[in-house]
Write a protein that holds these residues in place. Structure first.
Motif, PDB file in Angstrom:
ATOM      1  N   GLY A 399       0.810  -1.212   0.000  1.00 42.03           N
ATOM      2  CA  GLY A 399       0.000   0.000   0.000  1.00 42.03           C
ATOM      3  C   GLY A 399       0.842   1.261   0.000  1.00 42.03           C
ATOM      4  O   GLY A 399       0.587   2.205  -0.763  1.00 42.03           O
ATOM      5  N   LEU A 400       1.862   1.298   0.841  1.00 42.31           N
ATOM      6  CA  LEU A 400       2.720   2.480   0.901  1.00 42.31           C
ATOM      7  C   LEU A 400       3.545   2.629  -0.370  1.00 42.31           C
ATOM      8  O   LEU A 400       3.801   3.758  -0.827  1.00 42.31           O
ATOM      9  CB  LEU A 400       3.629   2.389   2.128  1.00 42.31           C
ATOM     10  CG  LEU A 400       2.908   2.507   3.476  1.00 42.31           C
ATOM     11  CD1 LEU A 400       3.867   2.211   4.624  1.00 42.31           C
ATOM     12  CD2 LEU A 400       2.277   3.883   3.650  1.00 42.31           C
ATOM     13  N   ALA A 401       3.935   1.510  -0.975  1.00 42.71           N
ATOM     14  CA  ALA A 401       4.690   1.582  -2.238  1.00 42.71           C
ATOM     15  C   ALA A 401       3.833   2.202  -3.341  1.00 42.71           C
ATOM     16  O   ALA A 401       4.348   2.962  -4.180  1.00 42.71           O
ATOM     17  CB  ALA A 401       5.165   0.199  -2.643  1.00 42.71           C
ATOM     18  N   ARG A 402       2.532   1.891  -3.347  1.00 44.13           N
ATOM     19  CA  ARG A 402       1.652   2.504  -4.354  1.00 44.13           C
ATOM     20  C   ARG A 402       1.577   4.017  -4.165  1.00 44.13           C
ATOM     21  O   ARG A 402       1.554   4.778  -5.140  1.00 44.13           O
ATOM     22  CB  ARG A 402       0.262   1.870  -4.281  1.00 44.13           C
ATOM     23  CG  ARG A 402       0.179   0.475  -4.885  1.00 44.13           C
ATOM     24  CD  ARG A 402      -1.239  -0.020  -4.963  1.00 44.13           C
ATOM     25  NE  ARG A 402      -1.767  -0.415  -3.680  1.00 44.13           N
ATOM     26  CZ  ARG A 402      -1.816  -1.678  -3.226  1.00 44.13           C
ATOM     27  NH1 ARG A 402      -1.336  -2.660  -3.971  1.00 44.13           N
ATOM     28  NH2 ARG A 402      -2.337  -1.952  -2.050  1.00 44.13           N
ATOM     29  N   PHE A 403       1.536   4.450  -2.908  1.00 43.86           N
ATOM     30  CA  PHE A 403       1.523   5.891  -2.645  1.00 43.86           C
ATOM     31  C   PHE A 403       2.858   6.529  -3.003  1.00 43.86           C
ATOM     32  O   PHE A 403       2.899   7.667  -3.479  1.00 43.86           O
ATOM     33  CB  PHE A 403       1.158   6.166  -1.187  1.00 43.86           C
ATOM     34  CG  PHE A 403      -0.320   6.309  -0.961  1.00 43.86           C
ATOM     35  CD1 PHE A 403      -0.940   7.541  -1.067  1.00 43.86           C
ATOM     36  CD2 PHE A 403      -1.096   5.203  -0.676  1.00 43.86           C
ATOM     37  CE1 PHE A 403      -2.305   7.681  -0.876  1.00 43.86           C
ATOM     38  CE2 PHE A 403      -2.469   5.323  -0.483  1.00 43.86           C
ATOM     39  CZ  PHE A 403      -3.076   6.561  -0.586  1.00 43.86           C
TER      40      PHE A 403
END
Length: 420
Positions: A399-403
């Motif tokens: 999730g954080l990588a997508r952001f």
């Protein structure tokens, strides 16, 4: 590799995150805003958050912040700038408008000092989206809003008093907040048509699903049930989270009324809690629990037999409950009493960890609970799909990588204040 040890793609960047909800709030949007800001701070960015006073989901100002108008805290390497706002104990369109107006006024009058390189906002609140757009325009920097709920649709679909009149106003505010953004993030693809209808070019919309922000259960399940007073052999149906209008939790009260042998538990807080307690008066198999601490949250979820997510039949495309990521992590089967064509139903089907029943139908919900209770092996197998789905698609790292990718794209494109 920890955030602190990972090379920092945003080292030295000045990021402003606008989110009405933030830690220490444990449910809803707050945990996502907090983890995102702290992740970017750990990567070397200089992150400031403009937020409100803790009040969710109880819709009561947290005791330690009463009488405080402005404050600055350092949390996880983030400079957290809090501004006072009105907190309505009951939800009507007029009171919601006053809530949004107070956030807008205090946020625009007293933004954090300095010029950021980019402004990111979480929507809702509507005011947070408008503040983000205004500050990005003022500083002539890219603006990146992330749509967690569509408030115009929410006003029309949730059953809030006066919501029909408020829907057009909310949609106009959303249109203002989104139309000039460099890119727009949405947490579920079911939001895309609504965002497009607000005038956003589909080429500027990016999917950034929420992740699970909690750890899996660790306590002995039988011990947790004993501590909570849940006897063996009695099926426990648990709903956790906000007790608001759009949840339509009356269906759970009526299910408890139909089946004295099923224990129905509502854990959390919200502006409908008192009304639900009054409706459930005299039901000995109905229990209300206060929110629990983060370290025991998934242990309590895992101690239940079945987890419930409910929405009014009118709720279609305005919300995907954040509780689903926690439910899936717990490893228990989910019963979703929601509209079949909505985003929540899509997510439950995709996970393989639950079953769908018609919304606002206590008999259908109860039938599904009793079927799962009668076949524990099948219930366990269904629930086991949740952690697998989380590991494959909803991990915090993913999730954080997508952001990170979304923010990098905005900074790389360097679109100034966006399209106006």
């Amino acid at each position: 590799m920890s955030d602190a040890a990972r090379p920092g793609p945003f080292r030295g960047r000045r990021l402003l995150l606008v989110s009405t909800n933030y830690a220490p709030e444990l449910t809803g949007i707050g945990p996502y805003a907090t983890q995102l800001a702290e992740h970017w701070a750990a990567s070397g960015a200089r992150v400031r958050a403009l937020t409100g006073m803790p009040h969710y989901p109880s819709w009561r100002l947290e005791e330690s912040y009463r009488g405080v108008w402005r404050t600055v805290e350092i949390r996880g390497g983030v400079g957290v700038h809090r501004r006072r706002h009105y907190v309505p104990s009951r939800q009507t369109a007029l009171k919601r408008a006053a809530f949004e107006a107070s956030i807008l006024a205090t946020g625009l009058i007293g933004p954090p000092p300095g010029r950021p390189d980019v402004v990111v906002s979480q929507m809702p609140s509507l005011a947070g989206g408008v503040i983000g757009a205004r500050l990005a325009r003022h500083h002539r920097v890219p603006y990146l809003p992330v749509v967690q709920d569509l408030m115009g649709a929410a006003a029309a679909q949730s059953g809030i008093r006066g919501g029909g009149r408020a829907a057009a106003v909310a949609a106009a505010a959303e249109r203002y907040a989104l139309r000039g953004a460099a890119l727009v993030g949405v947490i579920h693809e079911s939001f895309v048509p609504g965002v497009r209808a607000l005038g956003v070019d589909p080429d500027r919309i990016r999917l950034v699903p929420n992740w699970t922000h909690v750890q899996g259960p660790t306590a002995d399940r039988a011990a947790t049930r004993a501590r909570l007073g849940w006897p063996d052999g009695v099926p426990v149906l648990l709903h956790s989270g906000n007790m608001g209008l759009k949840q339509g939790l009356e269906v759970l009260v009526e299910a408890a009324r139909l089946a004295p042998g099923v224990r129905v538990v509502l854990m959390g807080d919200g502006n409908q809690r008192d009304a639900l307690r009054a409706r459930a008066e005299g039901l000995v198999n109905m229990e209300f629990l206060e929110p629990v601490a983060a370290e025991e949250f998934t242990d309590v979820l895992a101690a239940a037999d079945v987890l419930a997510v409910t929405q009014r039949a009118s709720v279609l495309d305005m919300s995907v409950p954040s509780k689903l990521t926690s439910y899936f992590t717990s490893g228990r089967p989910v019963i979703a009493s929601v509209a079949d064509e909505g985003g929540t139903a899509d997510e439950v089907r995709r996970s393989g960890a639950g079953v769908l029943v018609a919304p606002e139908d206590p008999a259908a919900l109860l039938e599904a609970v009793q079927k799962l209770a009668a076949d524990p092996a099948a219930a366990d197998a269904l629930g086991a799909e949740g952690p697998w789905y989380v590991a494959q698609h909803l991990s915090r790292e993913a999730g954080l990588a997508r952001f990170d990718d979304l923010l990098a794209e905005v900074l790389r494109d360097g679109q100034g204040g966006g399209r106006r």
